[in-house]
Scaffold this motif. Structure first.
Motif, PDB file in Angstrom:
ATOM      1  N   VAL A  82       0.806  -1.227   0.000  1.00 17.04           N
ATOM      2  CA  VAL A  82       0.000   0.000   0.000  1.00 17.04           C
ATOM      3  C   VAL A  82       0.839   1.279   0.000  1.00 17.04           C
ATOM      4  N   ASP A  83       2.152   1.125   0.049  1.00 17.30           N
ATOM      5  CA  ASP A  83       3.036   2.295   0.128  1.00 17.30           C
ATOM      6  C   ASP A  83       3.939   2.387  -1.097  1.00 17.30           C
ATOM      7  N   ILE A  84       4.350   3.614  -1.400  1.00 13.85           N
ATOM      8  CA  ILE A  84       5.381   3.864  -2.410  1.00 13.85           C
ATOM      9  C   ILE A  84       6.578   4.477  -1.697  1.00 13.85           C
ATOM     10  N   ALA A  85       7.747   3.870  -1.878  1.00 15.28           N
ATOM     11  CA  ALA A  85       8.955   4.394  -1.250  1.00 15.28           C
ATOM     12  C   ALA A  85       9.449   5.611  -2.014  1.00 15.28           C
ATOM     13  N   HIS A  86       9.616   6.727  -1.306  1.00 15.91           N
ATOM     14  CA  HIS A  86      10.092   7.944  -1.971  1.00 15.91           C
ATOM     15  C   HIS A  86      10.674   8.899  -0.947  1.00 15.91           C
ATOM     16  N   ASP A  87      11.840   9.448  -1.266  1.00 13.97           N
ATOM     17  CA  ASP A  87      12.524  10.413  -0.413  1.00 13.97           C
ATOM     18  C   ASP A  87      12.410  11.788  -1.067  1.00 13.97           C
ATOM     19  N   LEU A  88      11.713  12.718  -0.427  1.00 17.04           N
ATOM     20  CA  LEU A  88      11.546  14.051  -1.004  1.00 17.04           C
ATOM     21  C   LEU A  88      12.888  14.755  -1.205  1.00 17.04           C
ATOM     22  N   PHE A  89      13.856  14.476  -0.342  1.00 21.72           N
ATOM     23  CA  PHE A  89      15.165  15.101  -0.486  1.00 21.72           C
ATOM     24  C   PHE A  89      15.912  14.615  -1.735  1.00 21.72           C
ATOM     25  N   SER A  90      15.456  13.522  -2.324  1.00 23.06           N
ATOM     26  CA  SER A  90      16.119  13.026  -3.536  1.00 23.06           C
ATOM     27  C   SER A  90      15.866  13.925  -4.738  1.00 23.06           C
ATOM     28  N   LEU A  91      14.809  14.739  -4.677  1.00 22.35           N
ATOM     29  CA  LEU A  91      14.410  15.644  -5.769  1.00 22.35           C
ATOM     30  C   LEU A  91      14.066  14.875  -7.045  1.00 22.35           C
ATOM     31  N   GLN A  92      13.696  13.616  -6.889  1.00 26.81           N
ATOM     32  CA  GLN A  92      13.354  12.778  -8.034  1.00 26.81           C
ATOM     33  C   GLN A  92      11.843  12.781  -8.269  1.00 26.81           C
ATOM     34  N   PRO A  93      11.407  12.492  -9.507  1.00 26.08           N
ATOM     35  CA  PRO A  93       9.965  12.419  -9.787  1.00 26.08           C
ATOM     36  C   PRO A  93       9.303  11.297  -8.982  1.00 26.08           C
ATOM     37  N   LEU A  94       8.045  11.504  -8.680  1.00 24.67           N
ATOM     38  CA  LEU A  94       7.275  10.432  -8.050  1.00 24.67           C
ATOM     39  C   LEU A  94       7.035   9.315  -9.068  1.00 24.67           C
ATOM     40  N   PRO A  95       7.104   8.075  -8.651  1.00 26.24           N
ATOM     41  CA  PRO A  95       6.865   6.959  -9.569  1.00 26.24           C
ATOM     42  C   PRO A  95       5.367   6.730  -9.806  1.00 26.24           C
ATOM     43  N   ILE A  96       4.715   7.773 -10.290  1.00 28.68           N
ATOM     44  CA  ILE A  96       3.263   7.762 -10.492  1.00 28.68           C
ATOM     45  C   ILE A  96       2.986   8.337 -11.878  1.00 28.68           C
ATOM     46  N   GLU A  97       2.071   7.734 -12.596  1.00 30.37           N
ATOM     47  CA  GLU A  97       1.747   8.141 -13.963  1.00 30.37           C
ATOM     48  C   GLU A  97       1.176   9.559 -14.008  1.00 30.37           C
ATOM     49  N   SER A  98       1.596  10.328 -14.999  1.00 29.94           N
ATOM     50  CA  SER A  98       1.081  11.687 -15.168  1.00 29.94           C
ATOM     51  C   SER A  98      -0.422  11.667 -15.428  1.00 29.94           C
ATOM     52  N   GLY A  99      -1.114  12.642 -14.840  1.00 34.44           N
ATOM     53  CA  GLY A  99      -2.543  12.789 -15.087  1.00 34.44           C
ATOM     54  C   GLY A  99      -3.393  11.639 -14.602  1.00 34.44           C
ATOM     55  N   SER A 100      -2.943  10.944 -13.556  1.00 32.26           N
ATOM     56  CA  SER A 100      -3.677   9.763 -13.089  1.00 32.26           C
ATOM     57  C   SER A 100      -4.305   9.940 -11.713  1.00 32.26           C
ATOM     58  N   ALA A 101      -3.830  10.890 -10.914  1.00 32.86           N
ATOM     59  CA  ALA A 101      -4.270  11.027  -9.522  1.00 32.86           C
ATOM     60  C   ALA A 101      -5.568  11.826  -9.422  1.00 32.86           C
ATOM     61  N   GLU A 102      -6.433  11.388  -8.541  1.00 34.28           N
ATOM     62  CA  GLU A 102      -7.673  12.114  -8.267  1.00 34.28           C
ATOM     63  C   GLU A 102      -7.448  13.191  -7.204  1.00 34.28           C
ATOM     64  N   LEU A 103      -6.780  12.797  -6.113  1.00 35.72           N
ATOM     65  CA  LEU A 103      -6.499  13.706  -5.007  1.00 35.72           C
ATOM     66  C   LEU A 103      -5.071  13.483  -4.537  1.00 35.72           C
ATOM     67  N   VAL A 104      -4.424  14.562  -4.104  1.00 35.37           N
ATOM     68  CA  VAL A 104      -3.115  14.486  -3.465  1.00 35.37           C
ATOM     69  C   VAL A 104      -3.208  15.223  -2.134  1.00 35.37           C
ATOM     70  N   PHE A 105      -2.701  14.590  -1.101  1.00 38.82           N
ATOM     71  CA  PHE A 105      -2.815  15.121   0.257  1.00 38.82           C
ATOM     72  C   PHE A 105      -1.437  15.084   0.906  1.00 38.82           C
ATOM     73  N   SER A 106      -1.065  16.150   1.618  1.00 41.82           N
ATOM     74  CA  SER A 106       0.187  16.169   2.365  1.00 41.82           C
ATOM     75  C   SER A 106      -0.036  16.943   3.652  1.00 41.82           C
ATOM     76  N   ARG A 107       0.173  16.278   4.774  1.00 45.39           N
ATOM     77  CA  ARG A 107      -0.126  16.887   6.072  1.00 45.39           C
ATOM     78  C   ARG A 107       1.125  16.945   6.934  1.00 45.39           C
ATOM     79  N   PHE A 108       1.452  18.148   7.396  1.00 48.24           N
ATOM     80  CA  PHE A 108       2.594  18.361   8.273  1.00 48.24           C
ATOM     81  C   PHE A 108       3.834  17.663   7.727  1.00 48.24           C
TER      82      PHE A 108
END
Length: 299
Positions: A82-108
């Motif tokens: 259920v998780d995708i491994a990703h380090d924001l400090f890497s400055l790399q793209p998210l491994p998610i298809e363009s134009g595919s997400a319905e909602l994006v949420f980021s809290r604290f």
């Protein structure tokens, strides 16, 4: 029993190890976004961290969590299903298809990374969202902190007592209980933690009370905040990612999100949203007294 007690104390501090139980309303998700998006979990909780809206004991069936494995001691473990491994400090793209997400949420989350990393996150949120998709971000409202600091309103910083509990003090690497720190260092620790004199293993040139007061008196708000965060050590932040190294205001969000391509950036209240999903329990159930909620739609 002892471990459970510590776990509860850290939950109180806002670094939640026990996830808030989100409202699961799959019929609502399906009615708004269709069964395929629900099945494929096209709803992304970015930098979910130790205080997930839906993780740990309860992985929301619609949402995909994106973060490192156990970003700090005591946080939840990575779950590959259920998780995708990703380090924001890497400055790399998210491994998610363009134009595919319905909602994006980021809290604290974005208060824990640099402007550069936050800008990449905003760029990526814009890229992966479908047209009409919505981004929602929750952060500490640094402008509210700043106004309280100018007024010397120590009572505003209500988390001082909680953060003075020994287990939480140690977790945050404070040398002294927060309720023994000056208002200058309490304010500073909320957006530039390792530049504060109370951090036990912080930046090599911490900011004293006198320096902070001089900076605030001589510079406009944004310049003063940038000066302070520029004194933070990214290397130390990697060691202690539970701390804060960034500040946020509406104007800063508006500028950076518009740079990413968003055109309509606005602030909403607790449990308010143009999306019925974001009005459900599980999104705004932490630190509402100091939180700012910002939304932006991909047109």
């Amino acid at each position: 029993m002892f471990k459970r007690g510590i776990k509860k104390l850290v939950d109180l501090a806002g670094y939640t190890l026990t996830p808030k139980r989100a409202t699961i309303d799959i019929p609502l998700y399906e009615a708004l976004y269709g069964k395929e998006s629900v099945t494929k979990r096209r709803f992304y909780n970015i930098a979910a961290g130790g205080h997930l809206a839906f993780g740990g004991e309860l992985n929301h069936p619609c949402w995909t969590n994106v973060d490192l494995d156990k970003p700090w001691p005591g946080a939840r473990e990575f779950t590959p299903d259920v998780d995708i491994a990703h380090d924001l400090f890497s400055l790399q793209p998210l491994p998610i298809e363009s134009g595919s997400a319905e909602l994006v949420f980021s809290r604290f989350a974005v208060e824990h990374v640099t402007d550069e990393a936050a800008q990449v996150l905003f760029d990526e949120a814009f890229r992966i969202l479908k047209k009409g998709g919505l981004l929602r971000i929750t952060v500490p409202n640094t402008e509210s902190d700043y106004r309280a600091y100018l007024a010397r309103d120590l009572s505003y910083f209500s988390w001082r007592e909680t953060f003075s509990i020994k287990a939480i003090q140690d977790h945050l690497r404070y040398k002294i209980p927060l309720n023994q720190a000056s208002i200058h260092q309490v304010f500073l620790a909320h957006f530039a933690t390792n530049a504060s004199t109370i951090h036990g293993d912080g930046a090599s040139n911490p900011i004293s009370d006198e320096e902070l007061q001089s900076v605030v008196e001589s510079m406009p708000f944004a310049d003063a905040m940038n000066y302070c965060t520029s004194r933070c050590s990214v290397e130390k932040q990697r060691l202690y990612p539970q701390n804060h190294i960034n500040w946020w205001s509406y104007n800063k969000f508006d500028r950076m999100l518009c740079t990413s391509g968003f055109r309509n950036v606005y602030v909403v209240g607790h449990h308010q949203s143009v999306s019925p999903v974001f009005r459900l329990r599980g999104f705004d159930d932490m630190w509402s007294e100091v939180a700012m909620h910002v939304e932006a739609a991909r047109e």
